[in-house]
Design a protein around this motif. Structure first.
Motif, PDB file in Angstrom:
ATOM      1  N   ARG A  87       3.592   1.546  -1.739  1.00 29.59           N
ATOM      2  CA  ARG A  87       4.324   1.683  -2.998  1.00 29.59           C
ATOM      3  C   ARG A  87       3.625   2.576  -3.995  1.00 29.59           C
ATOM      4  NH1 ARG A  87       4.934  -4.602  -3.587  1.00 29.59           N
ATOM      5  NH2 ARG A  87       5.756  -4.945  -1.509  1.00 29.59           N
ATOM      6  N   GLY A  88       2.465   3.098  -3.625  1.00 31.75           N
ATOM      7  CA  GLY A  88       1.727   3.916  -4.586  1.00 31.75           C
ATOM      8  C   GLY A  88       1.007   3.005  -5.545  1.00 31.75           C
ATOM      9  N   SER A  89      -0.239   3.371  -5.920  1.00 32.45           N
ATOM     10  CA  SER A  89      -0.997   2.431  -6.745  1.00 32.45           C
ATOM     11  C   SER A  89      -0.629   2.635  -8.199  1.00 32.45           C
ATOM     12  CB  SER A  89      -2.494   2.602  -6.523  1.00 32.45           C
ATOM     13  OG  SER A  89      -2.874   3.908  -6.799  1.00 32.45           O
ATOM     14  N   THR A  90       0.014   1.605  -8.748  1.00 34.56           N
ATOM     15  CA  THR A  90       0.433   1.679 -10.142  1.00 34.56           C
ATOM     16  C   THR A  90      -0.743   1.438 -11.066  1.00 34.56           C
ATOM     17  OG1 THR A  90       1.146  -0.587  -9.801  1.00 34.56           O
ATOM     18  CG2 THR A  90       2.858   1.102  -9.849  1.00 34.56           C
ATOM     19  N   GLY A  91      -1.655   0.559 -10.627  1.00 36.85           N
ATOM     20  CA  GLY A  91      -2.761   0.209 -11.506  1.00 36.85           C
ATOM     21  C   GLY A  91      -3.948   1.141 -11.364  1.00 36.85           C
ATOM     22  N   GLY A  92      -4.004   1.861 -10.251  1.00 36.88           N
ATOM     23  CA  GLY A  92      -5.154   2.705 -10.002  1.00 36.88           C
ATOM     24  C   GLY A  92      -6.362   1.863  -9.635  1.00 36.88           C
ATOM     25  N   ARG A  93      -7.374   2.518  -9.107  1.00 39.41           N
ATOM     26  CA  ARG A  93      -8.582   1.786  -8.740  1.00 39.41           C
ATOM     27  C   ARG A  93      -9.573   1.811  -9.879  1.00 39.41           C
ATOM     28  NH1 ARG A  93      -9.659   2.201  -2.738  1.00 39.41           N
ATOM     29  NH2 ARG A  93     -11.799   2.199  -3.366  1.00 39.41           N
ATOM     30  N   HIS A  94     -10.328   0.760 -10.006  1.00 35.08           N
ATOM     31  CA  HIS A  94     -11.345   0.735 -11.053  1.00 35.08           C
ATOM     32  C   HIS A  94     -12.716   0.753 -10.422  1.00 35.08           C
ATOM     33  CE1 HIS A  94      -8.867  -0.514 -14.650  1.00 35.08           C
ATOM     34  NE2 HIS A  94      -8.030  -0.394 -13.667  1.00 35.08           N
ATOM     35  N   ARG A 129       0.825  -1.211   0.000  1.00 36.79           N
ATOM     36  CA  ARG A 129       0.000   0.000   0.000  1.00 36.79           C
ATOM     37  C   ARG A 129       0.856   1.257   0.000  1.00 36.79           C
ATOM     38  NH1 ARG A 129      -3.620  -2.114   4.833  1.00 36.79           N
ATOM     39  NH2 ARG A 129      -1.580  -2.991   5.254  1.00 36.79           N
TER      40      ARG A 129
END
Lengths: 340, 326
Positions: B319-326, B317
């Protein structure tokens, strides 16, 4: 799988009793509950908070939290009694033959592992697959539960998914080993209303495809009406009524169920006031004698506060109410009056 | 990730600079270094000349800059006590302290974490209750008392372990190691236990309370519902979720083990930096004290940096969200 095997029930719950020993005595949270679930059938279990519906689900998968314990009755899965199995044998059934879905998808997944890892470890626990095949199956499951871009999403962590998507992952986890039965405990309660319908449709569709039976625990009558084949209504730890969903919704037999149905707003219906049931469900420490619902029941007679009714035939359903006994609600008092 | 590391390194440099200032102040404000250096019969004029030669009449910021410049080149000056270069004195003592600290930390972690897991998983079992009670003693007994008790028992009564010194050591360049001889290893046992016992009880109690909390979470319940084995649940899922606070505390404690090995080193006559520091305090040997201060703060800062980086490894958590939330 067609319901041709409907004759032999997949799950039989017989006189289930769940107790919580406390310092002030033993609380009976689930009392004498019996029902069957046929293969591929969706059984809805409804009731207010504290009615014992979630505990019934937890007792079936053998995950009652101590000090809660099964104090009586049997749980039989495909002819095998499972409530008295040692922990290690029951563990092999959980996930493999009975899957589970919990209320809050935000907290059901371990935040430190990618969803793929959690899927793969579940798959490899129950199926003899290589790491490569297990991962392929994990991606397949994510596709099946409708997660777009499953090939890349499989390596993402739970916090990178929205609530609805996480519940899809949870459903994929429950389906990992193709269980015959899924216990879904309030699977949509924590979700947005708009997402709820999607998740319910997904669950229903997948279970129909896989021939998986579902015990759907919820307090949402609307979800039940849409999804379930049969419905069991619980009140204060006991079954109040059980029957085909159409019959229970349109033609409720137990006064409690009728109250429950009266409290659901219907779109396009007459703008009447919703009926409500006066009072509150009794605490487990103070369950009234006789029928537990009698203090709140508009049709209660003298008998209701003395004798506890068992389930009895009421049309296509069965209801635990003296209204359906040939002697009616006043009988024992009359008998006593005659005696005295 | 890179910007995070750079940011942390910049912070660390700031901390070191601040500590450097305090060390520098020691020279300027704790007594007059000239008086400490010259003999009693030196004339006032000679003192003034020396002062000028050493640059002590320059403005303070200039002196500070010169001090930092020297420190960066590893020049800590000469010890007032032995007239040896401070850098060499410390390098001679450093291996003893670091080897002791490493052993103590491994002992504390290697025993503390499993005990914490055990007492967290079976909080009602009598052995857990016993361990809890005993750990309370471990946490409240002062270090020197534990050291003395161990010496009395293992060195005096049983006579199986040495009570002082490092035993035999092996030289690797400037590094001397006690890890490669039996006598050296035997000499490490008592001081390591003494130094690590407090950390052990602390880690055990921390892991226990974290385990108790994690075992109640939904994802552990769900892991059970998925039929995972107890081992996978306890060690794979539960223990890993307790790691972030454990890493934090262990990191800080490791710094403390290095910095405050002083008492243990004194009790066991361990020829480490702590002992050097005690001697320096007795002689008001300011260059050594200042260098020690800087070195210890450098350890703390480095360990903290390592801890921050470990968070990254453990918790996705952060590491920063690379995929983003959908």
């Amino acid at each position: 799988m067609s319901p041709s095997t409907a004759a032999a029930p997949l799950l039989q719950v017989r006189n289930l009793r769940v107790e919580f020993p406390t310092r002030r005595g033993t609380l009976v949270a689930v009392d004498d509950v019996s029902f069957d679930v046929a293969p591929g059938e969706v059984l809805g279990v409804v009731g207010e908070s504290g009615a014992g519906k979630s505990l019934t689900g937890a007792a079936i998968i053998g995950l009652l939290e101590p000090p809660g314990r099964i104090a009586g009755g049997q749980v039989i899965l495909e002819g095998q009694r499972i409530d008295d199995l040692p922990y290690e044998q029951m563990r092999k059934i959980r996930g493999a033959r009975i899957g589970a879905i919990f209320q809050d998808p935000l907290t059901s997944l371990n935040p430190l592992y990618s969803v793929g890892r959690q899927l793969v470890e579940t798959i490899q626990t129950h199926l003899p697959l290589s790491a490569f095949d297990a991962r392929a199956r994990a991606v397949g499951l994510l596709k099946e539960v409708g997660i777009p871009g499953a090939e890349t999403r499989v390596d993402h962590y739970p916090h990178q998914f929205s609530g609805g998507m996480r519940q899809r992952v949870v459903i994929a986890l429950a389906l990992c080993a193709n269980p015959r039965l899924i216990i879904a405990d309030e699977p949509t309660t924590a979700l947005d209303v708009s997402i709820q319908a999607q998740i319910i449709a997904l669950l229903k569709g997948l279970c129909r495809e896989h021939g998986t039976a579902v015990v759907l625990v919820t307090h949402d009558m609307g979800v039940i009406a849409e999804t379930a084949d049969r419905v069991a209504v619980m009140y204060a730890g006991r079954l109040a009524e059980i029957g085909p969903v159409r019959d229970v919704v349109k033609n409720a037999r137990h006064p409690y169920t009728r109250g429950l149905m009266g409290s659901i707003p219907s779109i396009g219906g007459h703008a009447e006031r919703l009926t409500q049931i006066d009072g509150a469900m009794p605490r487990l420490t103070a369950i009234p004698s006789g029928c537990a619902f009698n203090p709140r029941c508009p049709q209660a007679g003298v008998r209701c506060s003395i004798e506890r009714p068992d389930l009895m035939r009421a049309g296509p359903s069965r209801a635990a109410c003296w209204l359906y006994d040939s002697a009616g609600v006043g009988a024992p008092a009359a008998r006593e009056a005659a005696r005295g | 990730m890179i910007s995070f590391v750079l940011n942390r390194v910049a912070q660390a440099a700031g901390v070191l600079l601040a500590v450097g200032f305090i060390a520098f102040s020691l020279f300027t404000y704790v007594g007059d270094p000239i008086n400490a250096m010259v003999g009693q019969d030196t004339s006032q004029q000679e003192k003034e000349e020396l002062r000028e030669k050493l640059g002590l009449n320059d403005p303070a910021p200039l002196q500070f800059a010169r001090f930092i410049g020297n420190v960066v080149q590893g020049k800590f000056g000469l010890s007032y006590r032995t007239s040896d270069p401070v850098g060499r004195l410390i390098l001679e003592r450093l291996p003893a302290t670091l080897e002791l600290a490493l052993c103590a930390a491994l002992f504390a972690l290697g025993v503390g974490v499993p005990l914490g897991v055990y007492t967290g998983l079976y909080p009602r079992h009598w052995t857990s209750r016993l361990l809890q009670a005993v750990s309370l003693i471990g946490i409240s007994l002062p270090t020197f008392l534990i050291g003395i008790l161990l010496i009395v028992f293992f060195a005096v009564i049983l006579n199986v372990l040495p009570s002082f010194g490092r035993g035999e050591t092996v030289k690797f360049g400037w590094w001397t190691s006690g890890y490669f001889t039996v006598a050296g290893l035997k000499a490490l046992i008592l001081p390591s236990v003494t130094l690590g016992l407090f950390q052990l009880t602390l880690i055990m109690r921390l892991v226990r309370s974290e385990m108790l909390e994690v075992m109640r979470t939904d994802y552990i319940k769900f892991a059970r519902a998925r039929g995972l084995s107890n081992r996978a649940i306890n060690y794979g899922h539960a223990l890993k979720n307790t790691l972030v606070p454990v890493i934090t505390v262990t990191g800080l404690q490791l710094g403390a083990i290095i910095a405050f090995a002083i008492i243990t080193e004194t009790v066991f006559s361990w020829p480490g930096m702590g002992q050097l520091f005690v001697q320096s305090v007795q002689f008001a040997d300011i260059p050594v004290m200042a260098a020690y201060l800087l070195l210890v703060s450098a350890f703390f800062v480095t360990i903290n940096l390592a801890v921050d980086l470990l968070y990254y490894v453990v918790d996705p958590r952060l590491r920063g969200s690379t995929g983003g939330r959908h």
